[in-house]
Design a protein around this motif. Structure first.
Motif, PDB file in Angstrom:
ATOM      1  N   LYS A   1       0.816  -1.222   0.000  1.00 18.63           N
ATOM      2  CA  LYS A   1       0.000   0.000   0.000  1.00 18.63           C
ATOM      3  C   LYS A   1       0.848   1.270   0.000  1.00 18.63           C
ATOM      4  CE  LYS A   1      -3.971  -2.275   1.838  1.00 18.63           C
ATOM      5  NZ  LYS A   1      -5.199  -2.178   2.550  1.00 18.63           N
ATOM      6  N   GLN A   2       2.006   1.179  -0.652  1.00 15.32           N
ATOM      7  CA  GLN A   2       2.896   2.320  -0.795  1.00 15.32           C
ATOM      8  C   GLN A   2       3.399   2.386  -2.242  1.00 15.32           C
ATOM      9  OE1 GLN A   2       3.833   4.669   1.575  1.00 15.32           O
ATOM     10  NE2 GLN A   2       2.253   3.691   2.816  1.00 15.32           N
ATOM     11  N   PRO A   3       3.543   3.587  -2.808  1.00 15.93           N
ATOM     12  CA  PRO A   3       4.132   3.694  -4.145  1.00 15.93           C
ATOM     13  C   PRO A   3       5.647   3.492  -4.068  1.00 15.93           C
ATOM     14  CG  PRO A   3       3.645   5.876  -3.278  1.00 15.93           C
ATOM     15  CD  PRO A   3       3.133   4.888  -2.266  1.00 15.93           C
ATOM     16  N   VAL A   4       6.167   2.646  -4.949  1.00 14.55           N
ATOM     17  CA  VAL A   4       7.599   2.354  -4.982  1.00 14.55           C
ATOM     18  C   VAL A   4       8.068   2.459  -6.430  1.00 14.55           C
ATOM     19  CG1 VAL A   4       9.370   0.589  -4.609  1.00 14.55           C
ATOM     20  CG2 VAL A   4       7.482   0.816  -2.973  1.00 14.55           C
ATOM     21  N   TYR A   5       9.144   3.229  -6.641  1.00 13.42           N
ATOM     22  CA  TYR A   5       9.754   3.311  -7.958  1.00 13.42           C
ATOM     23  C   TYR A   5      10.872   2.287  -8.042  1.00 13.42           C
ATOM     24  CZ  TYR A   5       7.218   7.494  -9.211  1.00 13.42           C
ATOM     25  OH  TYR A   5       6.213   8.368  -9.528  1.00 13.42           O
ATOM     26  N   GLU A   6      10.883   1.543  -9.139  1.00 14.73           N
ATOM     27  CA  GLU A   6      11.961   0.603  -9.428  1.00 14.73           C
ATOM     28  C   GLU A   6      12.675   1.127 -10.663  1.00 14.73           C
ATOM     29  OE1 GLU A   6      10.446  -3.377  -9.757  1.00 14.73           O
ATOM     30  OE2 GLU A   6       9.488  -3.267  -7.795  1.00 14.73           O
TER      31      GLU A   6
ATOM     32  N   GLU B  14      25.620  -2.299 -13.688  1.00 15.80           N
ATOM     33  CA  GLU B  14      24.166  -2.244 -13.724  1.00 15.80           C
ATOM     34  C   GLU B  14      23.677  -2.133 -12.284  1.00 15.80           C
ATOM     35  OE1 GLU B  14      20.288  -4.823 -15.129  1.00 15.80           O
ATOM     36  OE2 GLU B  14      22.273  -5.555 -15.642  1.00 15.80           O
ATOM     37  N   THR B  15      22.867  -1.120 -12.023  1.00 12.46           N
ATOM     38  CA  THR B  15      22.375  -0.859 -10.675  1.00 12.46           C
ATOM     39  C   THR B  15      20.859  -0.844 -10.696  1.00 12.46           C
ATOM     40  OG1 THR B  15      24.340   0.456 -10.209  1.00 12.46           O
ATOM     41  CG2 THR B  15      22.467   0.771  -8.748  1.00 12.46           C
ATOM     42  N   LYS B  16      20.290  -1.494  -9.683  1.00 17.47           N
ATOM     43  CA  LYS B  16      18.834  -1.528  -9.538  1.00 17.47           C
ATOM     44  C   LYS B  16      18.481  -0.831  -8.235  1.00 17.47           C
ATOM     45  CE  LYS B  16      18.716  -5.731 -12.185  1.00 17.47           C
ATOM     46  NZ  LYS B  16      17.880  -6.777 -12.632  1.00 17.47           N
ATOM     47  N   LEU B  17      17.620   0.173  -8.342  1.00 18.80           N
ATOM     48  CA  LEU B  17      17.196   0.944  -7.178  1.00 18.80           C
ATOM     49  C   LEU B  17      15.702   0.771  -6.956  1.00 18.80           C
ATOM     50  CD1 LEU B  17      18.811   4.449  -7.782  1.00 18.80           C
ATOM     51  CD2 LEU B  17      19.580   2.728  -6.163  1.00 18.80           C
ATOM     52  N   LYS B  18      15.319   0.742  -5.701  1.00 16.95           N
ATOM     53  CA  LYS B  18      13.910   0.848  -5.325  1.00 16.95           C
ATOM     54  C   LYS B  18      13.858   1.958  -4.300  1.00 16.95           C
ATOM     55  CE  LYS B  18      12.631  -3.951  -6.045  1.00 16.95           C
ATOM     56  NZ  LYS B  18      12.095  -5.166  -5.465  1.00 16.95           N
ATOM     57  N   PHE B  19      12.972   2.924  -4.549  1.00 21.08           N
ATOM     58  CA  PHE B  19      12.823   3.971  -3.564  1.00 21.08           C
ATOM     59  C   PHE B  19      11.386   4.417  -3.458  1.00 21.08           C
ATOM     60  CE2 PHE B  19      14.634   5.953  -7.369  1.00 21.08           C
ATOM     61  CZ  PHE B  19      13.760   6.979  -7.633  1.00 21.08           C
ATOM     62  N   SER B  20      11.111   5.081  -2.357  1.00 24.62           N
ATOM     63  CA  SER B  20       9.756   5.498  -2.030  1.00 24.62           C
ATOM     64  C   SER B  20       9.224   6.498  -3.046  1.00 24.62           C
ATOM     65  CB  SER B  20       9.750   6.128  -0.635  1.00 24.62           C
ATOM     66  OG  SER B  20       8.528   6.783  -0.386  1.00 24.62           O
ATOM     67  N   GLY B  21       7.978   6.316  -3.418  1.00 26.08           N
ATOM     68  CA  GLY B  21       7.313   7.264  -4.302  1.00 26.08           C
ATOM     69  C   GLY B  21       6.825   8.495  -3.557  1.00 26.08           C
ATOM     70  N   VAL B  22       6.924   8.450  -2.241  1.00 27.24           N
ATOM     71  CA  VAL B  22       6.530   9.583  -1.416  1.00 27.24           C
ATOM     72  C   VAL B  22       7.747  10.460  -1.116  1.00 27.24           C
ATOM     73  CG1 VAL B  22       5.525  10.263   0.810  1.00 27.24           C
ATOM     74  CG2 VAL B  22       4.612   8.289  -0.416  1.00 27.24           C
ATOM     75  N   ASP B  23       8.895   9.816  -0.913  1.00 27.81           N
ATOM     76  CA  ASP B  23      10.132  10.532  -0.607  1.00 27.81           C
ATOM     77  C   ASP B  23      11.267   9.873  -1.383  1.00 27.81           C
ATOM     78  OD1 ASP B  23      12.364  11.769   0.426  1.00 27.81           O
ATOM     79  OD2 ASP B  23      12.017  11.126   2.499  1.00 27.81           O
ATOM     80  N   VAL B  24      11.642  10.464  -2.518  1.00 29.79           N
ATOM     81  CA  VAL B  24      12.632   9.835  -3.398  1.00 29.79           C
ATOM     82  C   VAL B  24      14.024   9.757  -2.778  1.00 29.79           C
ATOM     83  CG1 VAL B  24      11.429  10.279  -5.562  1.00 29.79           C
ATOM     84  CG2 VAL B  24      13.037  11.978  -4.669  1.00 29.79           C
TER      85      VAL B  24
ATOM     86  N   GLU C 164      16.020  -0.133  -1.456  1.00 27.96           N
ATOM     87  CA  GLU C 164      16.902  -1.237  -1.836  1.00 27.96           C
ATOM     88  C   GLU C 164      17.824  -0.787  -2.966  1.00 27.96           C
ATOM     89  OE1 GLU C 164      16.276  -5.494  -4.083  1.00 27.96           O
ATOM     90  OE2 GLU C 164      14.748  -4.898  -2.643  1.00 27.96           O
ATOM     91  N   THR C 165      19.075  -1.197  -2.870  1.00 32.42           N
ATOM     92  CA  THR C 165      20.048  -0.962  -3.937  1.00 32.42           C
ATOM     93  C   THR C 165      20.708  -2.287  -4.246  1.00 32.42           C
ATOM     94  OG1 THR C 165      20.513   1.252  -3.111  1.00 32.42           O
ATOM     95  CG2 THR C 165      22.108   0.313  -4.614  1.00 32.42           C
ATOM     96  N   LYS C 166      20.819  -2.590  -5.529  1.00 36.83           N
ATOM     97  CA  LYS C 166      21.461  -3.837  -5.928  1.00 36.83           C
ATOM     98  C   LYS C 166      22.440  -3.555  -7.055  1.00 36.83           C
ATOM     99  CE  LYS C 166      20.591  -8.451  -7.724  1.00 36.83           C
ATOM    100  NZ  LYS C 166      19.626  -9.340  -8.335  1.00 36.83           N
ATOM    101  N   ASP C 167      23.679  -3.961  -6.849  1.00 40.48           N
ATOM    102  CA  ASP C 167      24.693  -3.868  -7.889  1.00 40.48           C
ATOM    103  C   ASP C 167      24.683  -5.208  -8.610  1.00 40.48           C
ATOM    104  OD1 ASP C 167      27.052  -4.018  -9.420  1.00 40.48           O
ATOM    105  OD2 ASP C 167      28.106  -2.669  -8.042  1.00 40.48           O
ATOM    106  N   ALA C 168      24.300  -5.203  -9.874  1.00 41.98           N
ATOM    107  CA  ALA C 168      24.181  -6.445 -10.643  1.00 41.98           C
ATOM    108  C   ALA C 168      25.460  -6.766 -11.416  1.00 41.98           C
ATOM    109  CB  ALA C 168      22.985  -6.370 -11.578  1.00 41.98           C
TER     110      ALA C 168
END
Length: 172
Positions: free
Chosen positions: A66-71, A81-91, A96-100
């Motif tokens: 029940k929260q907006p999350v940007y991937e 290659e980096t994968k980020l997930k951060f809050s859609g309310v507070d960028v 989560e951060t993942k170095d692929a």
């Protein structure tokens, strides 16, 4: 024979109704996420670019717990290659951060070939098809680099708009 046909038709009907709500829920979830987010997709990408130094390949908004999350996936300054997930309310709130590892050559080739920025591509797509952008992907379609932008229009329907990453033209 008719009994088998009726059973098969009934099973197919049940199967199709099982798929329909998940498709609807996905669009509804993305719409809910965009409504709850304090920033739009373009602003989230800009944050990933400026705060994390990413050259963005793809981004989307999701509805998680029940929260907006940007991937957002991209390539960093170290060519990883980096994968980020951060809050859609507070960028600034990274979830989560993942170095692929080292970026795949196909990703660096796409980024090098793109003459149109990802933010400009989203703006063009929204001008062509008004609504809320919920996803973007820099892709290679038979040697033609393009951004595939997913938009939810005013009627709550998903639309895909393809913007050529070299010259900015909209592809049907």
């Amino acid at each position: 024979m008719s009994r088998i046909f009726v059973s098969t038709a009934f099973a197919l009907t049940l199967g199709m109704t099982a798929f329909a709500p998940s498709t609807f829920a996905s669009t509804a979830d993305k719409l809910a996420a965009t409504q709850a987010a304090s920033v739009d997709l373009s602003q989230a990408i800009t944050a990933a670019q400026t705060l994390h130094g990413l050259k963005v390949l793809e981004a989307e908004i999701e509805w998680r717990k029940k929260q907006p999350v940007y991937e957002i996936n991209g390539v960093n300054a170290q060519n990883h290659e980096t994968k980020l997930k951060f809050s859609g309310v507070d960028v600034s709130k990274v979830l989560e951060t993942k170095d692929a590892g080292a970026a795949k050559p196909k990703y660096t080739a796409r980024l090098a070939a793109a003459k149109i920025g990802i933010i400009d591509a989203i703006a063009s797509a929204l001008q062509h098809t008004p609504g809320k952008a919920v996803g973007v992907d820099l892709d290679d379609h038979l040697g033609v680099f393009s951004y595939d932008i997913t938009i939810i229009n005013a009627n709550g329907k998903k639309a895909e708009v393809r913007v050529n990453a070299v010259d900015g033209t909209i592809k049907p």
